[in-house]
Scaffold this motif. Sequence first.
Motif, PDB file in Angstrom:
ATOM      1  N   CYS A  56       0.835  -1.205   0.000  1.00  0.00           N
ATOM      2  CA  CYS A  56       0.000   0.000   0.000  1.00  0.00           C
ATOM      3  C   CYS A  56       0.868   1.251   0.000  1.00  0.00           C
ATOM      4  O   CYS A  56       0.537   2.237  -0.664  1.00  0.00           O
ATOM      5  CB  CYS A  56      -0.943  -0.006   1.198  1.00  0.00           C
ATOM      6  N   PHE A  57       1.986   1.210   0.734  1.00  0.00           N
ATOM      7  CA  PHE A  57       2.899   2.358   0.729  1.00  0.00           C
ATOM      8  C   PHE A  57       3.430   2.610  -0.678  1.00  0.00           C
ATOM      9  O   PHE A  57       3.443   3.752  -1.148  1.00  0.00           O
ATOM     10  CB  PHE A  57       4.072   2.140   1.694  1.00  0.00           C
ATOM     11  N   LEU A  58       3.888   1.554  -1.353  1.00  0.00           N
ATOM     12  CA  LEU A  58       4.402   1.733  -2.720  1.00  0.00           C
ATOM     13  C   LEU A  58       3.337   2.326  -3.640  1.00  0.00           C
ATOM     14  O   LEU A  58       3.627   3.219  -4.444  1.00  0.00           O
ATOM     15  CB  LEU A  58       4.902   0.401  -3.283  1.00  0.00           C
ATOM     16  N   SER A  59       2.127   1.838  -3.514  1.00  0.00           N
ATOM     17  CA  SER A  59       1.035   2.342  -4.345  1.00  0.00           C
ATOM     18  C   SER A  59       0.751   3.806  -4.041  1.00  0.00           C
ATOM     19  O   SER A  59       0.681   4.647  -4.949  1.00  0.00           O
ATOM     20  CB  SER A  59      -0.219   1.496  -4.117  1.00  0.00           C
ATOM     21  N   ALA A  60       0.567   4.131  -2.756  1.00  0.00           N
ATOM     22  CA  ALA A  60       0.244   5.511  -2.369  1.00  0.00           C
ATOM     23  C   ALA A  60       1.388   6.462  -2.712  1.00  0.00           C
ATOM     24  O   ALA A  60       1.152   7.574  -3.189  1.00  0.00           O
ATOM     25  CB  ALA A  60      -0.077   5.574  -0.875  1.00  0.00           C
ATOM     26  N   PHE A  61       2.614   6.019  -2.487  1.00  0.00           N
ATOM     27  CA  PHE A  61       3.758   6.879  -2.795  1.00  0.00           C
ATOM     28  C   PHE A  61       3.880   7.102  -4.298  1.00  0.00           C
ATOM     29  O   PHE A  61       4.179   8.220  -4.744  1.00  0.00           O
ATOM     30  CB  PHE A  61       5.058   6.288  -2.235  1.00  0.00           C
ATOM     31  N   SER A  62       3.605   6.061  -5.088  1.00  0.00           N
ATOM     32  CA  SER A  62       3.673   6.235  -6.546  1.00  0.00           C
ATOM     33  C   SER A  62       2.613   7.231  -7.015  1.00  0.00           C
ATOM     34  O   SER A  62       2.857   8.013  -7.930  1.00  0.00           O
ATOM     35  CB  SER A  62       3.529   4.901  -7.275  1.00  0.00           C
ATOM     36  N   MET A  63       1.443   7.212  -6.369  1.00  0.00           N
ATOM     37  CA  MET A  63       0.393   8.170  -6.733  1.00  0.00           C
ATOM     38  C   MET A  63       0.820   9.587  -6.371  1.00  0.00           C
ATOM     39  O   MET A  63       0.723  10.502  -7.194  1.00  0.00           O
ATOM     40  CB  MET A  63      -0.909   7.844  -6.006  1.00  0.00           C
ATOM     41  N   THR A  76       8.135  11.902 -17.106  1.00  0.00           N
ATOM     42  CA  THR A  76       6.699  11.691 -17.262  1.00  0.00           C
ATOM     43  C   THR A  76       6.318  10.240 -17.557  1.00  0.00           C
ATOM     44  O   THR A  76       5.442   9.694 -16.878  1.00  0.00           O
ATOM     45  CB  THR A  76       6.140  12.639 -18.339  1.00  0.00           C
ATOM     46  N   PRO A  77       6.942   9.567 -18.535  1.00  0.00           N
ATOM     47  CA  PRO A  77       6.532   8.182 -18.795  1.00  0.00           C
ATOM     48  C   PRO A  77       6.738   7.259 -17.591  1.00  0.00           C
ATOM     49  O   PRO A  77       5.912   6.388 -17.331  1.00  0.00           O
ATOM     50  CB  PRO A  77       7.414   7.757 -19.974  1.00  0.00           C
ATOM     51  N   LEU A  78       7.814   7.467 -16.849  1.00  0.00           N
ATOM     52  CA  LEU A  78       8.070   6.610 -15.683  1.00  0.00           C
ATOM     53  C   LEU A  78       7.087   6.908 -14.552  1.00  0.00           C
ATOM     54  O   LEU A  78       6.601   5.988 -13.888  1.00  0.00           O
ATOM     55  CB  LEU A  78       9.513   6.795 -15.202  1.00  0.00           C
ATOM     56  N   ALA A  79       6.801   8.181 -14.323  1.00  0.00           N
ATOM     57  CA  ALA A  79       5.823   8.555 -13.297  1.00  0.00           C
ATOM     58  C   ALA A  79       4.450   7.990 -13.650  1.00  0.00           C
ATOM     59  O   ALA A  79       3.750   7.429 -12.792  1.00  0.00           O
ATOM     60  CB  ALA A  79       5.763  10.077 -13.148  1.00  0.00           C
ATOM     61  N   ALA A  80       4.059   8.122 -14.908  1.00  0.00           N
ATOM     62  CA  ALA A  80       2.755   7.608 -15.345  1.00  0.00           C
ATOM     63  C   ALA A  80       2.712   6.084 -15.264  1.00  0.00           C
ATOM     64  O   ALA A  80       1.670   5.510 -14.921  1.00  0.00           O
ATOM     65  CB  ALA A  80       2.449   8.090 -16.763  1.00  0.00           C
ATOM     66  N   LEU A  81       3.815   5.432 -15.542  1.00  0.00           N
ATOM     67  CA  LEU A  81       3.870   3.970 -15.441  1.00  0.00           C
ATOM     68  C   LEU A  81       3.668   3.520 -14.002  1.00  0.00           C
ATOM     69  O   LEU A  81       2.923   2.569 -13.735  1.00  0.00           O
ATOM     70  CB  LEU A  81       5.202   3.447 -15.987  1.00  0.00           C
ATOM     71  N   ILE A  83       2.050   5.043 -11.635  1.00  0.00           N
ATOM     72  CA  ILE A  83       0.639   5.249 -11.293  1.00  0.00           C
ATOM     73  C   ILE A  83      -0.225   4.197 -11.990  1.00  0.00           C
ATOM     74  O   ILE A  83      -1.142   3.627 -11.384  1.00  0.00           O
ATOM     75  CB  ILE A  83       0.186   6.672 -11.676  1.00  0.00           C
ATOM     76  N   ALA A  84       0.066   3.910 -13.250  1.00  0.00           N
ATOM     77  CA  ALA A  84      -0.722   2.936 -14.015  1.00  0.00           C
ATOM     78  C   ALA A  84      -0.684   1.554 -13.365  1.00  0.00           C
ATOM     79  O   ALA A  84      -1.704   0.854 -13.335  1.00  0.00           O
ATOM     80  CB  ALA A  84      -0.234   2.864 -15.453  1.00  0.00           C
ATOM     81  N   VAL A  85       0.467   1.170 -12.826  1.00  0.00           N
ATOM     82  CA  VAL A  85       0.567  -0.132 -12.165  1.00  0.00           C
ATOM     83  C   VAL A  85      -0.376  -0.182 -10.961  1.00  0.00           C
ATOM     84  O   VAL A  85      -1.095  -1.168 -10.763  1.00  0.00           O
ATOM     85  CB  VAL A  85       2.030  -0.432 -11.759  1.00  0.00           C
ATOM     86  N   CYS A 136      -2.955   7.398 -18.036  1.00  0.00           N
ATOM     87  CA  CYS A 136      -1.520   7.165 -17.839  1.00  0.00           C
ATOM     88  C   CYS A 136      -0.885   6.558 -19.089  1.00  0.00           C
ATOM     89  O   CYS A 136       0.255   6.875 -19.417  1.00  0.00           O
ATOM     90  CB  CYS A 136      -1.298   6.263 -16.627  1.00  0.00           C
ATOM     91  N   GLY A 137      -1.638   5.708 -19.787  1.00  0.00           N
ATOM     92  CA  GLY A 137      -1.122   5.135 -21.031  1.00  0.00           C
ATOM     93  C   GLY A 137      -0.790   6.207 -22.060  1.00  0.00           C
ATOM     94  O   GLY A 137       0.229   6.133 -22.756  1.00  0.00           O
ATOM     95  N   VAL A 138      -1.637   7.210 -22.144  1.00  0.00           N
ATOM     96  CA  VAL A 138      -1.357   8.331 -23.055  1.00  0.00           C
ATOM     97  C   VAL A 138      -0.074   9.040 -22.625  1.00  0.00           C
ATOM     98  O   VAL A 138       0.791   9.343 -23.447  1.00  0.00           O
ATOM     99  CB  VAL A 138      -2.548   9.313 -23.116  1.00  0.00           C
ATOM    100  N   LEU A 139       0.070   9.293 -21.336  1.00  0.00           N
ATOM    101  CA  LEU A 139       1.264   9.996 -20.843  1.00  0.00           C
ATOM    102  C   LEU A 139       2.524   9.143 -20.969  1.00  0.00           C
ATOM    103  O   LEU A 139       3.606   9.677 -21.210  1.00  0.00           O
ATOM    104  CB  LEU A 139       1.050  10.438 -19.391  1.00  0.00           C
ATOM    105  N   ILE A 140       2.390   7.835 -20.820  1.00  0.00           N
ATOM    106  CA  ILE A 140       3.545   6.941 -21.001  1.00  0.00           C
ATOM    107  C   ILE A 140       4.049   7.024 -22.439  1.00  0.00           C
ATOM    108  O   ILE A 140       5.244   7.113 -22.690  1.00  0.00           O
ATOM    109  CB  ILE A 140       3.178   5.490 -20.640  1.00  0.00           C
ATOM    110  N   THR A 141       3.125   7.008 -23.386  1.00  0.00           N
ATOM    111  CA  THR A 141       3.526   6.972 -24.794  1.00  0.00           C
ATOM    112  C   THR A 141       3.813   8.349 -25.378  1.00  0.00           C
ATOM    113  O   THR A 141       4.621   8.466 -26.301  1.00  0.00           O
ATOM    114  CB  THR A 141       2.445   6.282 -25.644  1.00  0.00           C
ATOM    115  N   ALA A 142       3.173   9.398 -24.846  1.00  0.00           N
ATOM    116  CA  ALA A 142       3.360  10.740 -25.405  1.00  0.00           C
ATOM    117  C   ALA A 142       4.428  11.544 -24.674  1.00  0.00           C
ATOM    118  O   ALA A 142       4.956  12.509 -25.215  1.00  0.00           O
ATOM    119  CB  ALA A 142       2.034  11.504 -25.382  1.00  0.00           C
TER     120      ALA A 142
END
Length: 163
Positions: A56-63, A76-81, A83-85, A136-142
């Motif tokens: 839960c910490f990993l999830s909340a921290f990634s958000m 941006t792509p790594l941050a969005a990835l 969050i997407a996970v 997030c998929g859009v941000l990962i690819t764009a």
Amino acid sequence: MDLISLILPAAPTGPAAGGLLLLRVFTGLVFIRHGWPKLSNLSTWAAAMNTPAWLCFLSAFSMWAGGIALIFGVLTPLAALAIAVSMLYAVVLEIKNGFPFIAPDPFQIPEGDYVGPMGVGDPPSWEKAAMYVVMCGVLITAGGGPFSLDLAFVAPKVQSWLG
């Protein structure tokens, strides 16, 4: 396609650049808002999710951290990835719990037929989490676009390191 173009995709121009900025900032704000309360109440959230606190910490921290990174357009792509996970995990949990993709609108539900854990409200579905995955998929690819720190600072640094 090389590693640099995966991390720093080519920036769009024209109206697409403005749209990407709007998507990036909005998504960042949403996830700062979703992540911080979870970080602040980690044990309560972990118990409610029936999930280990470290996960839960990993999830909340990634958000939370990913949201900050998206606002400024840093990696941006790594941050969005990241969050997407977390959002994909939410989709899986919601499907596992039997929630529909799109719940009926509250006005279509007979009076008194739905009261959720927080009282009367929208019935659960996995629509919102899936939409976040798509955003997030859009941000990962764009990538971060032309109005990002990725383009201003990260790309020149990476290019100088690679010669």
